[in-house]
Design a protein around this motif. Structure first.
Motif, mmCIF file in Angstrom:
data_model
loop_
_atom_site.group_PDB
_atom_site.id
_atom_site.type_symbol
_atom_site.label_atom_id
_atom_site.label_comp_id
_atom_site.label_asym_id
_atom_site.label_seq_id
_atom_site.Cartn_x
_atom_site.Cartn_y
_atom_site.Cartn_z
ATOM 1 N N ARG A 88 0.845 -1.209 0.000
ATOM 2 C CA ARG A 88 0.000 0.000 0.000
ATOM 3 C C ARG A 88 0.877 1.254 0.000
ATOM 4 O O ARG A 88 0.639 2.193 -0.770
ATOM 5 C CB ARG A 88 -0.912 -0.022 1.234
ATOM 6 N N GLU A 92 0.918 4.205 -2.777
ATOM 7 C CA GLU A 92 0.594 5.577 -2.363
ATOM 8 C C GLU A 92 1.707 6.544 -2.764
ATOM 9 O O GLU A 92 1.443 7.653 -3.216
ATOM 10 C CB GLU A 92 0.378 5.619 -0.842
ATOM 11 N N LYS A 93 2.943 6.105 -2.602
ATOM 12 C CA LYS A 93 4.092 6.970 -2.937
ATOM 13 C C LYS A 93 4.088 7.320 -4.421
ATOM 14 O O LYS A 93 4.485 8.416 -4.828
ATOM 15 C CB LYS A 93 5.392 6.237 -2.581
ATOM 16 N N PRO A 97 -3.709 4.178 -6.945
ATOM 17 C CA PRO A 97 -4.594 3.520 -5.975
ATOM 18 C C PRO A 97 -4.085 2.114 -5.637
ATOM 19 O O PRO A 97 -3.598 1.405 -6.513
ATOM 20 C CB PRO A 97 -5.948 3.451 -6.699
#
Ligand SMILES: Cc1cc2nc3c(=O)[nH]c(=O)nc-3n(C[C@H](O)[C@H](O)[C@H](O)COP(=O)(O)O)c2cc1C
Length: 244
Positions: A88, A92-93, A97
């Protein structure tokens, strides 16, 4: 004749009573690094392990696991977790999504369990005994609150480790013919016969050892007569899992 690996695997037995000898950090590192060599779905390595180091927390976890004293008394106690947090964070980085679904959760459970079985064998090869603690899921929400797991970390079971202070002996397994099939599965009728034979073998095994004659079927009848841990889906959803 068994080679050393097969011999170690056949000698497995769960240990619930431990000596006071401390579990060294070098043994932990050696065992964990070897266990990490387990196969992992697409190399994702979706697991992690938390050593519980606080005595008071151990006491609470022993209670939350149904009063299992080995959780408090074992020289080492760990929580084995499925873990999709790193994945995740990566997504995110990149501003993308994180596509989370039941397959992601299941993959973490599979990966963590392959790692866990390797870890048990690694600790046993060092002369330790182990006890996995599924009782940790009995009050999973309370466990998660106590240990403050981050989003995407799914506690699955505990693991007690230490030098054995008992020799419980090995527990028989179902016969090869009851678990390994060629081409197609046998009929229910054939399976019933296998299960009867397994129960007879188990009774003979325990009687020979002078122990009460236990059978697999009687244990399973007790185990599947009621539902357990019905609040688990919600507890895992609260930790960030998707279950559909
Ligand atoms: C996922 C998992 C959870 C378990 N949870 C517990 C537990 O909470 N308490 C316990 O005393 N043993 C627990 N066990 C140990 C089993 O009872 C044990 O492996 C089984 O009875 C077979 O015995 P053996 O390991 O000595 O061959 C667990 C085992 C597994 C694989």
């Amino acid at each position: 004749m068994d080679n050393p690996t097969l011999k170690n695997m056949r000698n497995h037995r769960t240990v619930r009573s431990f000596s006071d000898e401390a579990l060294s950090t070098s043994d932990i590192r050696e065992a964990v690094e070897a266990a990490q060599c387990a196969a992992t779905s697409s190399w994702i390595q979706a697991y992690s392990i938390l050593q519980v180091t606080d005595e008071a927390e151990r006491q609470t976890l022993a209670e939350l696991s149904g009063g299992q004293t080995q959780v408090r008394a074992a020289p080492g106690f760990f929580v084995i977790c499925g873990d999709s947090r790193r994945h995740r964070l990566l997504m995110e980085k990149e501003g993308k999504p994180f596509q989370n679904n039941f397959e992601v959760f299941l993959t973490t459970v599979i990966d963590a369990s392959l790692f866990a079985q390797n870890l048990v064998l690694a600790f046993e090869s060092q002369g330790h005994g182990t006890c996995l603690i599924g009782g940790l899921r009995t009050r999973l929400a309370d466990v998660a609150k106590l240990l403050e797991f981050p989003e995407g970390v799914y506690p699955l079971y505990g693991l007690c480790v230490g030098k054995p202070a008992e020799d419980p002996g090995t527990r028989p397994r179902l016969p090869f013919e009851a678990v390994c099939f060629q081409g197609r599965y046998p009929s229910d009728e054939a399976m019933r016969i296998q299960m009867q034979q397994a129960d007879q073998a188990s009774e003979t095994y325990y009687t020979k050892r002078g122990a009460p004659a236990r059978t697999w079927s009687r244990g399973m009848l007790r185990r599947f007569a009621k539902l357990n841990r019905e609040d688990l889906p919600q507890a895992y959803l609260n930790l960030g899992a998707e279950l559909s």
